[in-house]
Design a protein around this motif. Sequence first.
Motif, mmCIF file in Angstrom:
data_model
loop_
_atom_site.group_PDB
_atom_site.id
_atom_site.type_symbol
_atom_site.label_atom_id
_atom_site.label_comp_id
_atom_site.label_asym_id
_atom_site.label_seq_id
_atom_site.Cartn_x
_atom_site.Cartn_y
_atom_site.Cartn_z
ATOM 1 N N ASP A 1 27.084 15.076 2.705
ATOM 2 C CA ASP A 1 26.144 15.933 1.986
ATOM 3 C C ASP A 1 24.706 15.532 2.271
ATOM 4 O OD1 ASP A 1 28.066 17.561 0.772
ATOM 5 O OD2 ASP A 1 28.403 16.091 -0.812
ATOM 6 N N ARG A 2 23.822 16.532 2.295
ATOM 7 C CA ARG A 2 22.433 16.279 2.691
ATOM 8 C C ARG A 2 21.468 16.873 1.674
ATOM 9 N NH1 ARG A 2 21.719 13.949 7.491
ATOM 10 N NH2 ARG A 2 23.655 13.583 8.626
ATOM 11 N N PHE A 3 20.520 16.033 1.263
ATOM 12 C CA PHE A 3 19.502 16.429 0.295
ATOM 13 C C PHE A 3 18.206 15.702 0.635
ATOM 14 C CE2 PHE A 3 23.614 16.870 -1.795
ATOM 15 C CZ PHE A 3 23.514 18.145 -2.341
ATOM 16 N N ASP A 4 17.204 15.864 -0.213
ATOM 17 C CA ASP A 4 15.988 15.060 -0.112
ATOM 18 C C ASP A 4 16.223 13.723 -0.817
ATOM 19 O OD1 ASP A 4 14.852 17.150 1.225
ATOM 20 O OD2 ASP A 4 13.661 17.876 -0.458
ATOM 21 N N ALA A 5 15.142 12.975 -1.063
ATOM 22 C CA ALA A 5 15.247 11.674 -1.739
ATOM 23 C C ALA A 5 14.203 11.599 -2.844
ATOM 24 C CB ALA A 5 15.031 10.536 -0.746
ATOM 25 N N PHE A 6 14.543 10.877 -3.909
ATOM 26 C CA PHE A 6 13.559 10.499 -4.930
ATOM 27 C C PHE A 6 13.340 8.996 -4.806
ATOM 28 C CE2 PHE A 6 15.031 14.497 -6.846
ATOM 29 C CZ PHE A 6 13.798 15.099 -7.051
ATOM 30 N N CYS A 7 12.118 8.631 -4.426
ATOM 31 C CA CYS A 7 11.775 7.231 -4.182
ATOM 32 C C CYS A 7 10.971 6.678 -5.363
ATOM 33 C CB CYS A 7 10.954 7.092 -2.902
ATOM 34 S SG CYS A 7 11.711 7.799 -1.414
ATOM 35 N N PHE A 8 11.035 5.363 -5.512
ATOM 36 C CA PHE A 8 10.316 4.677 -6.587
ATOM 37 C C PHE A 8 9.522 3.527 -5.991
ATOM 38 C CE2 PHE A 8 10.097 0.993 -9.421
ATOM 39 C CZ PHE A 8 9.466 1.538 -10.537
ATOM 40 N N THR A 9 8.262 3.390 -6.404
ATOM 41 C CA THR A 9 7.455 2.254 -5.987
ATOM 42 C C THR A 9 6.692 1.700 -7.178
ATOM 43 O OG1 THR A 9 5.930 1.442 -4.283
ATOM 44 C CG2 THR A 9 5.373 3.545 -5.338
ATOM 45 N N SER A 10 6.218 0.480 -7.037
ATOM 46 C CA SER A 10 5.509 -0.196 -8.129
ATOM 47 C C SER A 10 4.159 -0.692 -7.609
ATOM 48 C CB SER A 10 6.361 -1.348 -8.669
ATOM 49 O OG SER A 10 5.758 -1.947 -9.794
ATOM 50 N N ALA A 11 3.541 -1.616 -8.331
ATOM 51 C CA ALA A 11 2.200 -2.083 -8.004
ATOM 52 C C ALA A 11 2.162 -2.736 -6.616
ATOM 53 C CB ALA A 11 1.712 -3.066 -9.058
ATOM 54 N N LEU A 12 1.007 -2.658 -5.990
ATOM 55 C CA LEU A 12 0.804 -3.213 -4.649
ATOM 56 C C LEU A 12 0.250 -4.620 -4.709
ATOM 57 C CD1 LEU A 12 -0.937 -0.303 -2.704
ATOM 58 C CD2 LEU A 12 1.324 -1.258 -2.240
ATOM 59 N N GLN A 13 0.626 -5.415 -3.725
ATOM 60 C CA GLN A 13 -0.050 -6.687 -3.493
ATOM 61 C C GLN A 13 -1.011 -6.464 -2.323
ATOM 62 O OE1 GLN A 13 0.763 -9.561 -5.610
ATOM 63 N NE2 GLN A 13 1.487 -7.691 -6.590
ATOM 64 N N GLY A 14 -2.026 -5.681 -2.557
ATOM 65 C CA GLY A 14 -2.970 -5.328 -1.502
ATOM 66 C C GLY A 14 -3.801 -4.132 -1.898
ATOM 67 N N GLN A 15 -4.473 -3.516 -0.920
ATOM 68 C CA GLN A 15 -5.409 -2.434 -1.205
ATOM 69 C C GLN A 15 -5.238 -1.308 -0.189
ATOM 70 O OE1 GLN A 15 -9.472 -3.531 -0.648
ATOM 71 N NE2 GLN A 15 -10.307 -1.618 -1.486
ATOM 72 N N VAL A 16 -5.324 -0.069 -0.683
ATOM 73 C CA VAL A 16 -5.360 1.117 0.170
ATOM 74 C C VAL A 16 -6.778 1.659 0.176
ATOM 75 C CG1 VAL A 16 -4.539 3.493 0.462
ATOM 76 C CG2 VAL A 16 -2.932 1.701 -0.224
ATOM 77 N N TYR A 17 -7.302 1.978 1.365
ATOM 78 C CA TYR A 17 -8.643 2.552 1.447
ATOM 79 C C TYR A 17 -8.670 3.612 2.545
ATOM 80 C CZ TYR A 17 -9.225 -0.678 5.394
ATOM 81 O OH TYR A 17 -9.067 -1.358 6.571
ATOM 82 N N PHE A 18 -9.714 4.443 2.524
ATOM 83 C CA PHE A 18 -9.815 5.591 3.419
ATOM 84 C C PHE A 18 -10.855 5.345 4.504
ATOM 85 C CE2 PHE A 18 -11.629 9.808 4.489
ATOM 86 C CZ PHE A 18 -10.472 10.430 4.940
ATOM 87 N N ILE A 19 -10.533 5.746 5.734
ATOM 88 C CA ILE A 19 -11.493 5.753 6.838
ATOM 89 C C ILE A 19 -11.749 7.211 7.220
ATOM 90 C CG2 ILE A 19 -11.907 5.151 9.254
ATOM 91 C CD1 ILE A 19 -10.330 2.621 8.842
ATOM 92 N N ARG A 20 -12.991 7.611 7.117
ATOM 93 C CA ARG A 20 -13.358 8.985 7.432
ATOM 94 C C ARG A 20 -13.393 9.178 8.948
ATOM 95 N NH1 ARG A 20 -15.855 12.546 4.168
ATOM 96 N NH2 ARG A 20 -16.416 10.873 2.693
ATOM 97 N N GLY A 21 -13.116 10.380 9.398
ATOM 98 C CA GLY A 21 -13.198 10.696 10.817
ATOM 99 C C GLY A 21 -12.383 11.911 11.164
ATOM 100 N N HIS A 22 -12.457 12.308 12.431
ATOM 101 C CA HIS A 22 -11.630 13.393 12.961
ATOM 102 C C HIS A 22 -10.685 12.740 13.963
ATOM 103 C CE1 HIS A 22 -13.994 16.515 10.975
ATOM 104 N NE2 HIS A 22 -15.072 15.810 11.307
ATOM 105 N N LEU A 23 -9.567 12.268 13.455
ATOM 106 C CA LEU A 23 -8.669 11.417 14.229
ATOM 107 C C LEU A 23 -7.320 12.101 14.406
ATOM 108 C CD1 LEU A 23 -9.315 8.176 12.130
ATOM 109 C CD2 LEU A 23 -10.467 8.791 14.266
ATOM 110 N N ASN A 24 -6.710 11.910 15.590
ATOM 111 C CA ASN A 24 -5.307 12.277 15.697
ATOM 112 C C ASN A 24 -4.468 11.114 15.159
ATOM 113 O OD1 ASN A 24 -4.920 10.366 17.789
ATOM 114 N ND2 ASN A 24 -5.360 11.891 19.383
ATOM 115 N N PHE A 25 -3.154 11.265 15.150
ATOM 116 C CA PHE A 25 -2.306 10.264 14.512
ATOM 117 C C PHE A 25 -2.424 8.906 15.195
ATOM 118 C CE2 PHE A 25 1.909 8.162 14.233
ATOM 119 C CZ PHE A 25 1.918 7.922 12.865
ATOM 120 N N LYS A 26 -2.434 8.892 16.516
ATOM 121 C CA LYS A 26 -2.525 7.626 17.250
ATOM 122 C C LYS A 26 -3.857 6.940 16.975
ATOM 123 C CE LYS A 26 -1.953 5.689 21.895
ATOM 124 N NZ LYS A 26 -1.672 6.010 23.325
ATOM 125 N N GLU A 27 -4.947 7.714 16.971
ATOM 126 C CA GLU A 27 -6.269 7.148 16.705
ATOM 127 C C GLU A 27 -6.371 6.639 15.261
ATOM 128 O OE1 GLU A 27 -8.657 10.105 19.813
ATOM 129 O OE2 GLU A 27 -8.456 10.634 17.681
#
Length: 340
Positions: free
Chosen positions: A235-261
Motif C-alpha cells: 500500500d502507498r500513501f504519503d507520510a506524517f513526519c515529526f521533528t523537535s527542537a534543533l541543535q543549530g540554526q537555520v538561516y536564509f541566503i538571498r539570491g537567484h540560485l538554481n538547486f546546485k548553486e
Amino acid sequence: MHRLLLLACLWLLAAPPASSIFQRPTGTPAPPRLQYLLEPLHPTVHTQRGATATLPCVLRALPRNYRVKWSKVEPANYRENIIIITNGLYHKNYGPLSPRVRLRHSHRYDASLTITDVALEDEGRYRCQLVNGLEDESVSLTLHLEGVVFPYQPSNGRYKFNYHEAKRACEQQDSRLATYQQLYKAWTEGLDWCNAGWILDGTVHYPIINSREPCGGRLLLPGVRTYGARDKQKDRFDAFCFTSALQGQVYFIRGHLNFKEAGQACRNHGAAIAKVGQLYSAWKFSQLDRCDGGWLADGSVRYPISTPRERCGGLPDPGVRSFGFPSKEMRTYGTYCFVG
C-alpha cells in the motif's frame, strides 16, 4: 397512606446497602497495589530533542534480592526492549540507548532513568519494573517531546510511499514518522490535511478540521480519520513526519540560485542546505519568519511564516508554505541553510 409507607419500608429493607451499590463487579480483578514502588506524581515527562530527561522511579522499601528493569515499548512492533537492569549495586545497559542512559541514583531508593541528548526516537512509553520473585510490580511513564508534525510527499506526487519508504523519507528530512498521539495533538492545534499518510505504528490517517467534499464529504465530522492498518509493502500513501527542537540554526541566503548553486552557497558559509524537518523546527521553535522562497535539501522550495500577512501567501494561519518541487535549473529562489 399507611400502605405506601409500608411498601417504602419493605423496599429499603430489600435494597442493598449504599456501599455495595458501587462495588466492583464480581470477577473483575482489582488493580494491583504497589508495595515497593511509588506511583509517579507526574507520569508524563516533557522534554525536547538534545535535552537531558529523567524518568522517575523510586522505591519506598528495598526487598531482598531484588532487581529493577527499565524497558521501552516500541509502537512499531509492540515489543518491549530492555534498556537497563540493576540490583542496586551493579547495573548493565542494553540496546541502542545504552550510551545515553544511566541511573540517577541520587539516594539508595532511587532507580530513576536519566537519558542524555534526547533523540526523536526516544519519545514513547517506558516501564520501570521491580523484579522480586512472585511480587513483581511496575510503573509506566511517558516521555513526550515537544515538536511539530508535517505532511510529506516526494517530488513525483502523492501516494508514492510504502511504509518503509515513508519511514526512510522522514529520517532523511531530520524527522521521524509521527505517532498517533503526535498526529492527534497536531490536529487539535489546527493541522488540516486531505491526503492520507503513514504513521509510526503502520496505520494510515489524515486530520481534518474543515469537512469538505474532496476529503470524505461535508457530512463527516472533523477529526483524525483512519484507514487502519495497511500492507506495509504494497500500500502507498504519503507520510506524517515529526521533528523537535534543533541543535543549530537555520538561516536564509538571498539570491537567484538554481538547486546546485543553492547547495554551494550554504557550503561556502560552512553550512549545509537545510532539510524540511529543520525548516519546520526553526519555524516552530525559533519563530523563523521569511517571505522568501528558498531551496531545501530534497529539491523543494518553501518558506516559513510566523506572522501571516497578505503579501506572504495570504493565508490566515502561520505555517511553512510550499512552492512544491520546481525545476532544479530555475534561478528564481534563495536558499535555507543549516549550521549545527
